[in-house]
Design a protein around this motif. Sequence first.
Motif, PDB file in Angstrom:
ATOM      1  N   ASN A  31     -38.729-108.573  -8.348  1.00 37.01           N
ATOM      2  CA  ASN A  31     -38.601-107.131  -8.123  1.00 37.01           C
ATOM      3  C   ASN A  31     -39.552-106.301  -8.993  1.00 37.01           C
ATOM      4  O   ASN A  31     -39.364-105.102  -9.152  1.00 37.01           O
ATOM      5  N   TYR A  32     -40.613-106.934  -9.522  1.00 42.65           N
ATOM      6  CA  TYR A  32     -41.521-106.178 -10.394  1.00 42.65           C
ATOM      7  C   TYR A  32     -42.441-105.264  -9.594  1.00 42.65           C
ATOM      8  O   TYR A  32     -42.748-105.504  -8.432  1.00 42.65           O
ATOM      9  N   HIS A  33     -42.868-104.218 -10.286  1.00 40.15           N
ATOM     10  CA  HIS A  33     -43.851-103.266  -9.772  1.00 40.15           C
ATOM     11  C   HIS A  33     -44.933-103.103 -10.823  1.00 40.15           C
ATOM     12  O   HIS A  33     -44.671-103.279 -12.015  1.00 40.15           O
ATOM     13  N   ILE A  34     -46.132-102.754 -10.399  1.00 39.61           N
ATOM     14  CA  ILE A  34     -47.183-102.326 -11.327  1.00 39.61           C
ATOM     15  C   ILE A  34     -47.000-100.830 -11.450  1.00 39.61           C
ATOM     16  O   ILE A  34     -47.242-100.087 -10.501  1.00 39.61           O
ATOM     17  N   THR A  35     -46.525-100.388 -12.606  1.00 36.73           N
ATOM     18  CA  THR A  35     -46.149 -98.982 -12.754  1.00 36.73           C
ATOM     19  C   THR A  35     -47.176 -98.135 -13.487  1.00 36.73           C
ATOM     20  O   THR A  35     -47.102 -96.908 -13.437  1.00 36.73           O
ATOM     21  N   GLU A  36     -48.117 -98.790 -14.160  1.00 38.64           N
ATOM     22  CA  GLU A  36     -49.115 -98.009 -14.888  1.00 38.64           C
ATOM     23  C   GLU A  36     -50.277 -98.925 -15.254  1.00 38.64           C
ATOM     24  O   GLU A  36     -50.090-100.104 -15.529  1.00 38.64           O
ATOM     25  N   VAL A  37     -51.477 -98.365 -15.250  1.00 37.93           N
ATOM     26  CA  VAL A  37     -52.653 -99.062 -15.763  1.00 37.93           C
ATOM     27  C   VAL A  37     -53.260 -98.143 -16.807  1.00 37.93           C
ATOM     28  O   VAL A  37     -53.552 -96.980 -16.543  1.00 37.93           O
ATOM     29  N   LYS A  38     -53.412 -98.688 -18.002  1.00 39.04           N
ATOM     30  CA  LYS A  38     -53.950 -97.906 -19.120  1.00 39.04           C
ATOM     31  C   LYS A  38     -55.365 -98.372 -19.435  1.00 39.04           C
ATOM     32  O   LYS A  38     -55.624 -99.563 -19.523  1.00 39.04           O
ATOM     33  N   HIS A  39     -56.246 -97.419 -19.600  1.00 37.65           N
ATOM     34  CA  HIS A  39     -57.616 -97.669 -20.055  1.00 37.65           C
ATOM     35  C   HIS A  39     -57.644 -97.197 -21.509  1.00 37.65           C
ATOM     36  O   HIS A  39     -57.691 -95.993 -21.764  1.00 37.65           O
ATOM     37  N   ILE A  40     -57.603 -98.141 -22.412  1.00 40.16           N
ATOM     38  CA  ILE A  40     -57.426 -97.816 -23.828  1.00 40.16           C
ATOM     39  C   ILE A  40     -58.723 -98.030 -24.598  1.00 40.16           C
ATOM     40  O   ILE A  40     -59.380 -99.061 -24.439  1.00 40.16           O
ATOM     41  N   THR A  41     -59.065 -97.081 -25.454  1.00 40.63           N
ATOM     42  CA  THR A  41     -60.126 -97.260 -26.440  1.00 40.63           C
ATOM     43  C   THR A  41     -59.443 -97.327 -27.793  1.00 40.63           C
ATOM     44  O   THR A  41     -58.716 -96.404 -28.181  1.00 40.63           O
ATOM     45  N   VAL A  42     -59.649 -98.439 -28.479  1.00 43.34           N
ATOM     46  CA  VAL A  42     -59.052 -98.641 -29.797  1.00 43.34           C
ATOM     47  C   VAL A  42     -60.126 -98.374 -30.840  1.00 43.34           C
ATOM     48  O   VAL A  42     -61.222 -98.939 -30.767  1.00 43.34           O
ATOM     49  N   GLU A  43     -59.810 -97.514 -31.770  1.00 36.35           N
ATOM     50  CA  GLU A  43     -60.677 -97.268 -32.917  1.00 36.35           C
ATOM     51  C   GLU A  43     -59.867 -97.647 -34.136  1.00 36.35           C
ATOM     52  O   GLU A  43     -58.772 -97.109 -34.350  1.00 36.35           O
ATOM     53  N   SER A  44     -60.387 -98.587 -34.926  1.00 36.37           N
ATOM     54  CA  SER A  44     -59.591 -99.095 -36.039  1.00 36.37           C
ATOM     55  C   SER A  44     -60.403 -99.183 -37.320  1.00 36.37           C
ATOM     56  O   SER A  44     -61.632 -99.207 -37.294  1.00 36.37           O
ATOM     57  N   VAL A  45     -59.675 -99.250 -38.421  1.00 37.22           N
ATOM     58  CA  VAL A  45     -60.233 -99.552 -39.729  1.00 37.22           C
ATOM     59  C   VAL A  45     -59.345-100.628 -40.315  1.00 37.22           C
ATOM     60  O   VAL A  45     -58.126-100.456 -40.403  1.00 37.22           O
ATOM     61  N   ASP A  46     -59.932-101.770 -40.671  1.00 37.76           N
ATOM     62  CA  ASP A  46     -59.118-102.860 -41.202  1.00 37.76           C
ATOM     63  C   ASP A  46     -58.950-102.738 -42.715  1.00 37.76           C
ATOM     64  O   ASP A  46     -59.485-101.824 -43.344  1.00 37.76           O
ATOM     65  N   CYS A  47     -58.216-103.664 -43.299  1.00 39.01           N
ATOM     66  CA  CYS A  47     -57.894-103.602 -44.720  1.00 39.01           C
ATOM     67  C   CYS A  47     -59.105-103.842 -45.611  1.00 39.01           C
ATOM     68  O   CYS A  47     -59.033-103.641 -46.826  1.00 39.01           O
ATOM     69  N   GLY A  48     -60.223-104.234 -45.037  1.00 41.30           N
ATOM     70  CA  GLY A  48     -61.470-104.375 -45.783  1.00 41.30           C
ATOM     71  C   GLY A  48     -62.378-103.172 -45.607  1.00 41.30           C
ATOM     72  O   GLY A  48     -63.558-103.216 -45.902  1.00 41.30           O
ATOM     73  N   SER A  49     -61.827-102.089 -45.094  1.00 43.97           N
ATOM     74  CA  SER A  49     -62.543-100.828 -44.850  1.00 43.97           C
ATOM     75  C   SER A  49     -63.662-100.969 -43.827  1.00 43.97           C
ATOM     76  O   SER A  49     -64.657-100.260 -43.877  1.00 43.97           O
ATOM     77  N   GLN A  50     -63.497-101.874 -42.876  1.00 46.51           N
ATOM     78  CA  GLN A  50     -64.473-102.064 -41.811  1.00 46.51           C
ATOM     79  C   GLN A  50     -63.989-101.365 -40.541  1.00 46.51           C
ATOM     80  O   GLN A  50     -62.888-101.628 -40.072  1.00 46.51           O
ATOM     81  N   ALA A  51     -64.816-100.486 -40.004  1.00 47.04           N
ATOM     82  CA  ALA A  51     -64.475 -99.785 -38.765  1.00 47.04           C
ATOM     83  C   ALA A  51     -64.831-100.666 -37.568  1.00 47.04           C
ATOM     84  O   ALA A  51     -65.779-101.451 -37.618  1.00 47.04           O
ATOM     85  N   ASP A  52     -64.053-100.526 -36.512  1.00 43.51           N
ATOM     86  CA  ASP A  52     -64.296-101.292 -35.285  1.00 43.51           C
ATOM     87  C   ASP A  52     -63.831-100.450 -34.098  1.00 43.51           C
ATOM     88  O   ASP A  52     -63.034 -99.520 -34.254  1.00 43.51           O
ATOM     89  N   GLN A  53     -64.330-100.783 -32.924  1.00 45.24           N
ATOM     90  CA  GLN A  53     -63.922-100.092 -31.695  1.00 45.24           C
ATOM     91  C   GLN A  53     -64.047-101.064 -30.537  1.00 45.24           C
ATOM     92  O   GLN A  53     -64.985-101.850 -30.470  1.00 45.24           O
TER      93      GLN A  53
END
Length: 169
Positions: A31-53
């Motif tokens: 009984n599942y449906h596809i209810t949403e599709v997300k286009h996500i851009t992740v912008e992060s900074v890790d614990c070593g102060s390195q930025a990533d996207q």
Amino acid sequence: MKTQEFFNLLEEHQDKTLQFEYATNRYVAANYHITEVKHITVESVDCGSQADQWNETIVQLWESPAEILKTKHMSVLKALSILKKVGIMKAYDLESEIKFEYSNSKFHTAQLFVNDFKTKDSQLFIELGVEKTDCKAKELCGVPEKIVDALEKTKEKVEACCSPTGNCC
């Protein structure tokens, strides 16, 4: 699995039904449906102060309580048409990782990676799985891969790194 690879897989198996295994021998109900599709851009900074996207495609699966007795799963063709319609409205990053967001009364909400797939008769099974969290800056912060083996050798370095004046954490 990349979004384009997933679409290619669906194109190859349009004549099948689409099923998802969210944990070993545990499947999303028919009984599942596809209810949403997300286009996500992740912008992060890790614990070593390195930025990533990076970008991700997240497809949400939901089991409809009104269709609890349904026994036939969605066809690959129908899923593909839904995803194509989304792509017309909002273009995909076809090189982005595709994930599936899912939960039920016995499984917490999670974003699941595609680990593998298999076909059996007229069914396409997408094998999903969780990925454990990890430290991206292990080397920079002096955290060894095998922390148990190297704990004594690196204890001082890790403590210095993770102190308020350190470069990590």
